[in-house]
Design a protein around this motif. Structure first.
Motif, PDB file in Angstrom:
ATOM      1  N   UNK A  94       1.133  -1.126  -0.059  1.00  0.00           N
ATOM      2  CA  UNK A  94       0.030   0.200   0.265  1.00  0.00           C
ATOM      3  C   UNK A  94       0.947   1.342  -0.242  1.00  0.00           C
ATOM      4  N   UNK A  95       0.483   2.158  -0.711  1.00  0.00           N
ATOM      5  CA  UNK A  95       1.418   3.480  -0.626  1.00  0.00           C
ATOM      6  C   UNK A  95       0.310   4.314  -0.123  1.00  0.00           C
ATOM      7  N   UNK A  96      -0.656   4.154   0.372  1.00  0.00           N
ATOM      8  CA  UNK A  96      -1.515   5.191   1.132  1.00  0.00           C
ATOM      9  C   UNK A  96      -1.943   4.898   2.402  1.00  0.00           C
ATOM     10  N   UNK A  97      -1.553   5.679   3.152  1.00  0.00           N
ATOM     11  CA  UNK A  97      -1.449   5.110   4.773  1.00  0.00           C
ATOM     12  C   UNK A  97      -2.963   4.847   5.177  1.00  0.00           C
ATOM     13  N   UNK A  98      -4.066   5.314   4.754  1.00  0.00           N
ATOM     14  CA  UNK A  98      -5.268   5.043   5.364  1.00  0.00           C
ATOM     15  C   UNK A  98      -5.519   3.585   4.823  1.00  0.00           C
ATOM     16  N   UNK A  99      -5.375   3.411   3.787  1.00  0.00           N
ATOM     17  CA  UNK A  99      -5.660   2.025   3.095  1.00  0.00           C
ATOM     18  C   UNK A  99      -4.726   0.867   3.720  1.00  0.00           C
ATOM     19  N   UNK A 133       2.130  -4.629   3.557  1.00  0.00           N
ATOM     20  CA  UNK A 133       3.333  -3.607   4.171  1.00  0.00           C
ATOM     21  C   UNK A 133       3.094  -2.452   3.384  1.00  0.00           C
ATOM     22  N   UNK A 134       3.545  -1.362   4.276  1.00  0.00           N
ATOM     23  CA  UNK A 134       3.680  -0.052   3.398  1.00  0.00           C
ATOM     24  C   UNK A 134       4.839  -0.231   2.323  1.00  0.00           C
ATOM     25  N   UNK A 135       4.627   0.726   1.355  1.00  0.00           N
ATOM     26  CA  UNK A 135       6.054   0.785   0.455  1.00  0.00           C
ATOM     27  C   UNK A 135       7.240   0.984   0.942  1.00  0.00           C
ATOM     28  N   UNK A 136       7.150   2.061   1.837  1.00  0.00           N
ATOM     29  CA  UNK A 136       8.447   2.438   2.465  1.00  0.00           C
ATOM     30  C   UNK A 136       8.973   1.231   3.220  1.00  0.00           C
ATOM     31  N   UNK A 137       8.144   0.747   4.056  1.00  0.00           N
ATOM     32  CA  UNK A 137       8.745  -0.540   5.112  1.00  0.00           C
ATOM     33  C   UNK A 137       9.041  -1.604   4.137  1.00  0.00           C
ATOM     34  N   UNK A 138       8.200  -1.944   3.109  1.00  0.00           N
ATOM     35  CA  UNK A 138       8.706  -3.057   2.142  1.00  0.00           C
ATOM     36  C   UNK A 138      10.355  -2.755   1.317  1.00  0.00           C
ATOM     37  N   UNK A 197      -0.199   5.956   8.954  1.00  0.00           N
ATOM     38  CA  UNK A 197       1.050   5.127   9.186  1.00  0.00           C
ATOM     39  C   UNK A 197       1.706   5.315  10.222  1.00  0.00           C
ATOM     40  N   UNK A 198       1.736   6.383  10.899  1.00  0.00           N
ATOM     41  CA  UNK A 198       2.492   6.665  12.266  1.00  0.00           C
ATOM     42  C   UNK A 198       1.736   5.900  13.265  1.00  0.00           C
TER      43      UNK A 198
END
Ligand code: SF4
Ligand code: SF4
Length: 421
Positions: A250-255, A284-289, A314-315
């Motif tokens: 996911x690249x959108x935190x809410x989703x 996974x969030x894209x940054x995390x991945x 996200x946070x």
């Protein structure tokens, strides 16, 4: 698709969860509405009191009670601050379901909510509604429209990116095979960020599956109290993605925050419980991945001072704070400056800025003041709603500071383009 019998709304206000709160008040200073208003009933502890009283039947759903619940952003900053592990997000979702079922909203408020739920989760409807907007933007009469209708200033400029193909193969040897959640609003307004996400993932050895059948993840419906609609979107999202993927990105935190909760949300659905658990475990969030994968460093770029805003979901919703910063630091030339109150909500909060414009504007102005204090040339944020809200606030202050997704910056650096196009 399968459905389960719907339990009475009070079950969503899970009594045992409400009892987790020991009323210590340590969450108060993390709460944006408490910081702005200073009133107990507009704080996490106050709202939990209200939910508890609603749950045990000692309080009725009066307009005042609903007002305090409506003013909550659902930002979950109180969860991060709470030492007792209170899962406030699930509580407020339950309370919203109760309000949706048992409280009759008046005229404009009711129709506004229905309209939002009718439009935003459906990219085709949103695209159709955007056609005259795009025309006005292209004809150059948009500034006039926004003068006459200030809320229109929130709408991002024309994007123009084409939809992604269903499979984008990895560059070189395939290291992983991942699914990409394209989002509903993001597909229409931030298609270029989806393109950038796919490019960055393939550049780092991932084949990217983008199922055409994917729908809205259900966040907008669930946050609005429409539990049945939200769960149906969740089932359809699970159905859309192949089961053999290494991760769902996911690249959108809410989703992303909601996808991680599918397992819990569908735990009582015998047809989906197991699949939902497996699905959520892969999110996974894209940054995390990318950080976990050891993403390549791009070549050096012209120095740029960047402030990072922590999207709430996200946070606080996913506890992903360090990875987006690490991704930005990966770009040689990016000078990452810490934003005061970086994890305080900007007022976007899904459709909150449309439903509660006064409080949203206060938080937006607070965010903009904090950004100004950093002298940043650019703001990075990993959620479309935050990007729209903060950009609109900066524009209102006539500050020429673009708001971009961290992945957009990394993508441009990989491609040797100036970071701000
Ligand atoms: S939610 Fe947590 S931090 Fe806030 S009052 Fe309750 S126990 Fe204390
Ligand atoms: S979710 Fe955010 S706005 Fe709502 S009570 Fe918690 S901190 Fe306050």
């Amino acid at each position: 698709m399968s459905g389960t019998a719907r339990p009475p709304a009070q079950i969503f206000i899970a009594a045992e969860r409400l009892l987790d709160c020991v009323h210590c008040g340590l969450c108060q200073q993390a709460c944006p509405t408490y910081l702005e208003l200073g009133t107990e009933m507009d704080s996490p502890r106050g709202r939990i009191y209200l939910m508890r009283a609603l749950s045990d039947g000692t309080l009725a759903l009066t307009p005042e009670v609903v007002r305090h619940l409506d003013l909550c952003l659902g930002c979950r900053a109180c969860e991060t601050a709470c030492p007792s592990g209170v899962h406030y997000g699930r509580m407020i979702e339950g309370a919203r379901a109760l309000v949706a079922e048992q409280y009759r909203r008046r005229g404009r408020e009711r129709w506004q909510r229905r309209w939002l739920e009718w439009v935003f989760p459906y990219p085709r409807r949103l695209r159709a509604l955007m056609a005259p907007v795009r025309l006005a933007q292209r004809l150059g009469v948009w500034p006039l429209v926004t003068k006459l209708l200030p809320v229109a200033a929130m709408i991002p400029p024309a994007d123009g990116a084409a939809p992604l193909p269903q499979l984008v193969p990895a560059e070189g040897r395939e290291r992983r095979r991942v699914g990409l959640l394209a989002g509903c609003v993001a597909r229409v307004w931030f298609a270029q960020t989806n393109e950038a996400s796919a490019r960055v993932l393939t550049r780092n050895g991932c084949s990217v599956v983008v199922p055409r059948a994917q729908t809205c993840c259900g966040a907008l419906s669930l946050h609005n109290g429409s539990r049945d609609a939200g769960l149906e979107f969740a089932r359809r999202t699970i159905d859309a993605f192949p089961a053999d993927l290494d991760a769902i990105i996911a690249n959108a935190a809410g989703c992303g925050a909601l996808l991680r909760e599918y397992g819990e949300l569908l735990a009582d659905d015998p047809a989906y419980a197991e699949r939902a658990r497996e699905f959520s475990a892969k999110v996974r969030d894209i940054s995390e991945w990318l950080v976990a994968l050891g993403a390549d460093a791009p070549p050096a770029v012209t120095p740029l001072r960047v402030a990072y805003h922590d999207a709430c979901h996200l946070a606080h919703g996913q506890q992903v704070c360090e990875q987006p910063r690490a991704l930005l630091r990966l770009i040689p030339g990016v000078d990452l400056v810490e934003l005061p109150e970086a994890d305080l909500c900007c007022g976007s909060a899904g459709s909150y800025n449309l439903l509660e414009p006064a409080m949203a504007a206060r938080l937006q102005a607070r965010k903009v003041r904090n950004i100004e204090s950093t002298h940043a040339q650019c703001v990075a944020a990993a959620n479309p709603g935050c990007m729209i809200q903060i950009q609109a606030g900066l524009r209102r202050r006539k500050l020429n500071i673009p708001v971009v997704h961290p992945v957009d910056l990394l993508d441009r650096a990989y491609r040797g383009l100036p970071l701000l196009g």
